[in-house]
Design an enzyme around this catalytic site. Structure first.
Site, PDB file in Angstrom:
ATOM      1  N   ASP A   1       0.865  -1.168   0.000  1.00 38.83           N
ATOM      2  CA  ASP A   1       0.000   0.000   0.000  1.00 38.83           C
ATOM      3  C   ASP A   1       0.912   1.231   0.000  1.00 38.83           C
ATOM      4  O   ASP A   1       2.079   1.146   0.390  1.00 38.83           O
ATOM      5  CB  ASP A   1      -0.882  -0.013   1.249  1.00 38.83           C
ATOM      6  CG  ASP A   1      -1.674   1.258   1.414  1.00 38.83           C
ATOM      7  OD1 ASP A   1      -2.342   1.664   0.452  1.00 38.83           O
ATOM      8  OD2 ASP A   1      -1.603   1.867   2.501  1.00 38.83           O
TER       9      ASP A   1
ATOM     10  N   ASP B   1      -1.525  -0.757   6.054  1.00 42.13           N
ATOM     11  CA  ASP B   1      -1.740  -0.265   7.417  1.00 42.13           C
ATOM     12  C   ASP B   1      -3.164   0.182   7.684  1.00 42.13           C
ATOM     13  O   ASP B   1      -3.513   0.466   8.824  1.00 42.13           O
ATOM     14  CB  ASP B   1      -0.798   0.917   7.698  1.00 42.13           C
ATOM     15  CG  ASP B   1      -1.280   2.203   7.048  1.00 42.13           C
ATOM     16  OD1 ASP B   1      -1.713   2.142   5.876  1.00 42.13           O
ATOM     17  OD2 ASP B   1      -1.244   3.258   7.707  1.00 42.13           O
TER      18      ASP B   1
ATOM     19  N   ASP C   1      -7.029  -1.921   3.760  1.00 43.16           N
ATOM     20  CA  ASP C   1      -6.057  -2.955   3.390  1.00 43.16           C
ATOM     21  C   ASP C   1      -6.394  -4.309   4.003  1.00 43.16           C
ATOM     22  O   ASP C   1      -5.799  -5.325   3.623  1.00 43.16           O
ATOM     23  CB  ASP C   1      -4.649  -2.551   3.841  1.00 43.16           C
ATOM     24  CG  ASP C   1      -4.142  -1.319   3.115  1.00 43.16           C
ATOM     25  OD1 ASP C   1      -4.411  -1.214   1.905  1.00 43.16           O
ATOM     26  OD2 ASP C   1      -3.494  -0.471   3.751  1.00 43.16           O
TER      27      ASP C   1
END
Length: 609
Positions: A311, A504, A508
């Site tokens: 990410d 995080d 996600d």
């Protein structure tokens, strides 16, 4: 005493085996010697049946485990009258189970505080105006709730009364703060800014955005294929070798006891015990680095990972906007514009205010305290600094305080700006950006040197912002504008397996569950992400990801070495036992000696290189 009772409760089968052994020994030394023998036989047969049931269950699922040889050895030992040898094998089996259970329990304990951050209560506003704490599950559409500064939004709602500034990075991947006006919808899982807000609940907790993502996590986890344990990969060839040697010894000697004697020393103690010890050692070492690896399966997958997906916001980047530039308008200088803006922003609760003040301090500027500060929430703030009237905020807000208008200055994609006016004149623009982590480039280089072939970026951000960050880090495979379901689909179709995903945010969580290995950056408190991940980084440091891979690789290497050492010694003992030189009970204890050697070697995984 309480510690001993706790150990018995946690590992009851190990305790039961020791108690039965002690009781049988006392009976054997007493006038009731046959009772001791029958106690041993009954117990080991019970334990063999227990292991056999689990073994059959695994075989039905297509998994051939190491317990097959142990069950056969117990049965053979009982049939030839070697009950004590059978008990030693049972002790080995129960000890291996206890070690694996201990590793799993330790990981759960280390994560319990982290995963408790999910809001369980909310502040409901009564019709009388009183505020009462209630369970989040008890909220209904139409309720009004108060969300204090820096708290997570517990349920989906509509903003009431006054504007607010929210951090939605964990939901959308957008790193810059989002300004909301009264009447705007606010999604659960977002973080409130530095001022309290009031919401009108529009959905129950189980129907809100956060719970929908959690449901997606459960679906993704359920479809992920299980992996084969390290020890089980050696089970079938080792079993075949043991049965061939034992059968040959029985055929050549004509003595069925020879079959049992060979199988007793062939009991796969190193496979059952050495690998779990190595895994516990490696997981303990990882914990010292701020990395919680939740299961040995995660450790096994991590050591051979070939693709890493990241990410962007809060993972490859710092996740908070930082001052990256000052564009002054003549005759003002950069330091003058920044110093005046920071002096006023020190009185603001806006998300960019802290970044402005931090940027001024990084330049060593001394701030003059502002007076008569007046803030319009989500728009800007005006105050007096050294006799000058300074306005800082959004373009439209500052334009109201400028006599001749604002030049056409615009931030680039991925950037955010605040504008500054001094005594009715446009003074300049402050530019903010979510910067790449200082350790990000070195971390990716370490991963590539560890055998990672492909690095992918998945983000909900726009393409220009994502491409800009990717170029800085030499990431060529970039997927922007991704929703949580898009990330899951992309990861599931990546060719180079295993795939590790690092993220995080709440958004996600589904892809962390769907990936072969999910790694959550847990320092920022994204509970759903931590629950979905197989490993959690407790420190706000991306380099821990590379540490995790290298620790896993060294742990598995040491585990394999321990297994091979144990197999080599077991084969040597089988060869000796085949000629009748090792009685069954002695063979069982010699096999325990092989265990000790394998365990001592496996414990090397606790040490640094």
């Amino acid at each position: 005493m309480s510690r001993g009772v706790g150990l018995v409760r946690r590992f009851p089968w190990v305790a039961a085996t020791l108690v039965v052994g002690f009781a049988a020994l006392l009976l054997t030394l007493s006038p009731w010697s046959p009772a001791g023998q029958w106690l041993l036989v009954a117990y080991v047969v019970l334990m063999a049946a227990r292991s056999a049931w689990a073994m059959v269950h695994d075989l039905v699922k297509g998994s051939f485990g190491v317990d097959v040889i142990a069950v056969t050895a117990i049965a053979a030992a009982v049939l030839v009258g070697e009950e004590w040898a059978a008990l030693v094998i049972v002790l080995m089996l129960t000890t291996g189970e206890a070690l694996e259970a201990y590793a799993a329990a330790r990981a759960r304990r280390d994560l319990s505080a982290l995963l408790a951050r999910n809001p369980q209560t909310a502040l409901r506003i009564q019709p009388s105006g009183d505020i009462e704490p209630v369970a989040v599950a008890a909220l209904s559409p139409g309720d009004r709730i108060l969300v204090r500064a820096d708290e997570m939004i517990p349920v989906d709602g509509t903003l009431l009364d006054s504007p607010g500034v929210l951090d939605e990075s964990s939901l959308t991947g957008e790193s810059l703060p989002v300004e909301k006006e009264p009447g705007d919808e606010v999604l659960s899982g977002a973080m409130n800014g530095r001022t309290a807000i009031t919401l009108l609940v529009v959905r129950r907790a189980d129907q809100s955005q956060y719970q929908q993502i959690v449901a997606l996590v459960e679906d993704a986890a359920a479809t992920k294929a299980p992996i084969v344990r390290l020890a089980d990969r050696f089970a079938l060839p080792f079993a075949i070798a043991a049965y061939v040697i034992a059968g040959a010894a029985w055929w050549m000697s004509g003595d069925p006891a020879r079959f049992a004697e060979v199988l007793v020393v062939a009991t796969p103690c190193p496979l059952i015990i050495a690998a779990p010890v190595a895994f516990i050692a490696g997981m303990s070492r990882a914990a010292r680095h701020g990395i919680i690896i939740r299961t040995s399966a995660t450790l096994e997958e991590l050591h051979r990972v070939r693709t890493f997906a990241f990410d962007k916001t809060g993972t490859l980047t710092k996740g908070t906007p930082a001052l990256v530039g000052v564009q002054p308008a003549a005759p003002f200088t950069e330091d003058t514009v920044l110093g005046l803006a920071a002096a006023v922003e020190a009185n603001s609760s806006h998300a960019l205010a802290a970044s402005t003040v931090a940027g001024a301090r990084e330049r060593g500027l001394i701030l003059t305290p502002a007076t008569n500060a007046s803030e319009t929430t989500a728009s800007g703030i005006t105050g007096t600094v050294g006799g000058a009237r300074v306005s800082v905020g959004k373009r439209d807000y500052v334009a109201e305080h400028v006599e001749s208008g604002i030049p056409d200055l615009r931030p680039r994609p991925g950037e955010m700006a605040t504008y500054v006016a001094v005594d009715g004149r446009f003074a300049g623009m402050l530019v903010f950006e979510d910067r790449v982590r200082d350790e990000a480039r070195a971390t990716l280089d370490r991963l590539r040197s560890s055998g990672v072939r492909t690095v992918v970026m998945l983000t909900g951000d726009t393409s220009p912002t994502a491409e800009h960050i990717a170029a800085d880090l030499d990431i060529r495979d970039v997927h922007a504008n991704c929703l949580p379901a898009d990330k899951v689909s992309i990861v599931q179709h990546i060719a180079g397996r295993p795939v590790a995903m690092v993220g995080d945010g709440v958004n996600d969580a589904p892809v962390l569950a769907a990936a072969d290995i999910g790694i959550a950056m847990g320092a920022r408190g994204a509970t759903a992400a931590s629950e979905a991940a197989g490993a959690v980084i407790l420190r706000d440091d991306l380099s821990c990801v590379a540490d995790a891979v290298q620790i896993a690789q060294r742990t598995i290497r040491i585990g394999l070495e321990s297994i091979w050492i144990g197999i080599a010694l077991s084969l040597a003992l089988m060869g000796v036992a085949a000629f009748g030189l090792v009685p069954a009970l002695l063979g069982a204890w010699l096999q325990e000696g092989v265990d000790v050697i394998a365990i001592v070697w496996a414990l090397r995984a606790t040490r640094e290189r």
